[in-house]
Design an enzyme around this catalytic site. Structure first.
Site, PDB file in Angstrom:
ATOM      1  N   LYS A 108       0.874  -1.184   0.000  1.00  0.00           N
ATOM      2  CA  LYS A 108       0.000   0.000   0.000  1.00  0.00           C
ATOM      3  C   LYS A 108       0.896   1.214   0.000  1.00  0.00           C
ATOM      4  O   LYS A 108       2.020   1.183   0.513  1.00  0.00           O
ATOM      5  CB  LYS A 108      -0.912   0.004   1.232  1.00  0.00           C
ATOM      6  CG  LYS A 108      -2.031   1.033   1.192  1.00  0.00           C
ATOM      7  CD  LYS A 108      -3.164   0.676   0.234  1.00  0.00           C
ATOM      8  CE  LYS A 108      -4.165  -0.243   0.817  1.00  0.00           C
ATOM      9  NZ  LYS A 108      -5.321  -0.579   0.040  1.00  0.00           N
TER      10      LYS A 108
HETATM   11  N1  GLU Z   1      -7.141  -0.273  -2.982  1.00  0.00           N
HETATM   12  C1  GLU Z   1      -7.877  -1.462  -3.238  1.00  0.00           C
HETATM   13  C2  GLU Z   1      -7.841  -2.378  -2.026  1.00  0.00           C
HETATM   14  O1  GLU Z   1      -7.627  -1.939  -0.929  1.00  0.00           O
HETATM   15  C3  GLU Z   1      -7.463  -2.142  -4.523  1.00  0.00           C
HETATM   16  C4  GLU Z   1      -6.049  -2.575  -4.600  1.00  0.00           C
HETATM   17  C5  GLU Z   1      -5.664  -3.090  -5.971  1.00  0.00           C
HETATM   18  O2  GLU Z   1      -6.518  -3.172  -6.835  1.00  0.00           O
HETATM   19  O3  GLU Z   1      -4.473  -3.387  -6.154  1.00  0.00           O
HETATM   20  O4  GLU Z   1      -8.101  -3.551  -2.123  1.00  0.00           O
END
Ligand code: GLU
Length: 422
Positions: A111
């Site tokens: 993240k």
């Molecule tokens: N931000 C989204 C999540 O927390 C998607 C992450 C992604 O698609 O890589 O799952």
């Protein structure tokens, strides 16, 4: 040395660690493996100077945490929010790992975030900030290293700027560097709707499981961003009456059901659900304890806490957000068998599943239609839902523990088989 990992200290990080510890105990994970499976592998902090439109220079802090490298590239969103810290991003990266592992995707979790308020930045400033962040991340990202996607405060346009900045550096178009891009740049059909649609699908499965008639159900949704708004429409298609929604400014309630199309128009014009005419105002706190069949936290972490978990009056909690329920709230909910929890790493997995499809399509330069995407998405969600429910029943453990056990165990196995390196 690794016992505490002080640099990540944050309530969400402590929460992710607490969840891990409970599951590691349940899996009887040897002490020698715990720190290695639990803590993030890599973290990068960057200072991002940009020119504001008035000519001044402002420096924003940016982060990226890559949780483990055992199964493939790392994968996860990029968040723009004033409260973003390294510790919050680390917690979100851990949850991404267990989510990807539960869904059987060949990724570790990651993240990223920039501590900024996107509402206070012009489009040109946002573009400069995004491009600067991408530039600073170049040594740490790549289609086989780490692939970003949208999260809170970011969208298709932000992904397009990232893709462009990276491609300019490489000297050729590299669509597989990010997912959640516009379809015109190699994005996938159905990616934008994927998380909300997945929430709808899983809520429908949960109503079957507990014997609730979905056509008579009501829903309250906290958060009306990309996930909450699509979840509302998706639930409405299953016949659910959406009675309350909220955003950061407040909420609206109508016992007869909100007119979702009218609300969409209102939000497009006003940038908030507040003030929607055919509804009464309601606070975020009131929304969470409203009598309804389905409660959908679709905003930030740590919304359902020891302070309100005892007062929640729904049959299903569908965790569209990451980490919306604290471990203390879980203890209370575990004593309330009338409430069925679809835990975050399952409930909101639709997003990363279609991100995976997008990455696969980009790597092959071969694109699928929306029907194919949705069909494959529902198959993966169905398989994960069935596995989690059956483990939860077989071992008489809560849904969250079952989902985490499946995810954490896959990461543990991969690390064990590979050795100490990843
Ligand atoms: N931000 C989204 C999540 O927390 C998607 C992450 C992604 O698609 O890589 O799952």
């Amino acid at each position: 040395m690794l016992r505490r990992m002080d640099i990540y200290d944050h309530p969400s990080f402590r929460m992710a660690c607490q969840q891990f510890d409970l599951v590691a105990d349940h899996l009887q994970m040897p002490e020698s493996e715990r720190a290695r499976v639990k803590y993030p592998k890599r973290a990068v902090t960057v200072a991002l100077p940009i020119h504001r439109d008035d000519g001044s220079v402002q420096v924003f802090p940016g982060y990226r945490v890559q949780h483990h490298l055992a199964l493939g590239p790392t994968k996860g969103g990029l968040r723009f929010h004033p409260d973003v810290t390294l510790g919050e991003v680390a917690a979100l990266a851990m949850w991404m790992s267990w989510k990807c592992a539960l869904m059987g995707l060949p990724y570790g979790g990651a993240k990223g975030g920039i501590a900024c308020d996107p509402a206070q930045l012009s489009q040109a400033e946002l573009e400069r900030l995004t491009r600067r962040y991408t530039q600073e991340m170049i040594p740490f990202i790549g289609p086989q290293i780490d692939v970003m996607a949208p999260d809170l405060g970011t969208n298709e346009q932000v992904m397009a700027w990232m893709m462009d900045s990276y491609s300019v550096h490489i000297g050729a178009a590299v669509p597989s560097i990010v997912t959640g891009k516009p379809v015109a740049l190699g994005g996938s059909q159905g990616r934008r709707e994927a998380t909300g649609r997945g929430v709808g699908y899983l809520v429908n499965r949960a109503t079957d499981t507990i014997g609730l008639d979905i056509s008579k159900a009501t829903a309250a949704i906290q958060g009306f961003g990309n996930v909450g708004s699509v979840a509302a429409l998706s639930l409405a298609r299953y016949g659910v009456k959406v009675v309350a929604v909220s955003d950061v400014f407040g909420g609206v309630y109508n016992a007869n059901g909100l007119d979702l199309w009218g609300l969409e128009k209102h939000v497009a014009a006003q940038k908030t659900v507040v003030g929607f005419s055919e509804a009464e105002p309601i606070t975020n706190e009131q929304l969470l304890v409203l009598p309804c069949s389905i409660l959908v936290p679709a905003a930030l972490e740590r919304q359902i806490t020891a302070a309100n978990a005892g007062q929640i009056q729904c049959r299903i909690i569908a965790e569209a957000a990451n980490g919306p329920t604290t471990p203390e709230a879980d203890e209370i909910l575990n004593q309330r068998p009338e409430i069925f929890v679809i835990p975050d790493i399952l409930c909101n997995a639709g997003g990363v599943v279609v991100s995976y499809f997008e990455w696969v399509q980009d790597l092959q330069s071969f694109f699928w239609g929306e029907t194919e995407v949705v069909d494959k998405l529902f198959r993966l969600l169905e398989s994960a839902f069935t596995r989690v429910v059956s483990l939860s029943r077989k071992q008489k453990i809560p849904m969250r523990k079952a989902a985490l056990a499946l995810g954490v165990e896959r990461v543990q196995k991969a690390k064990r088989i590979r050795g100490l390196f990843p």
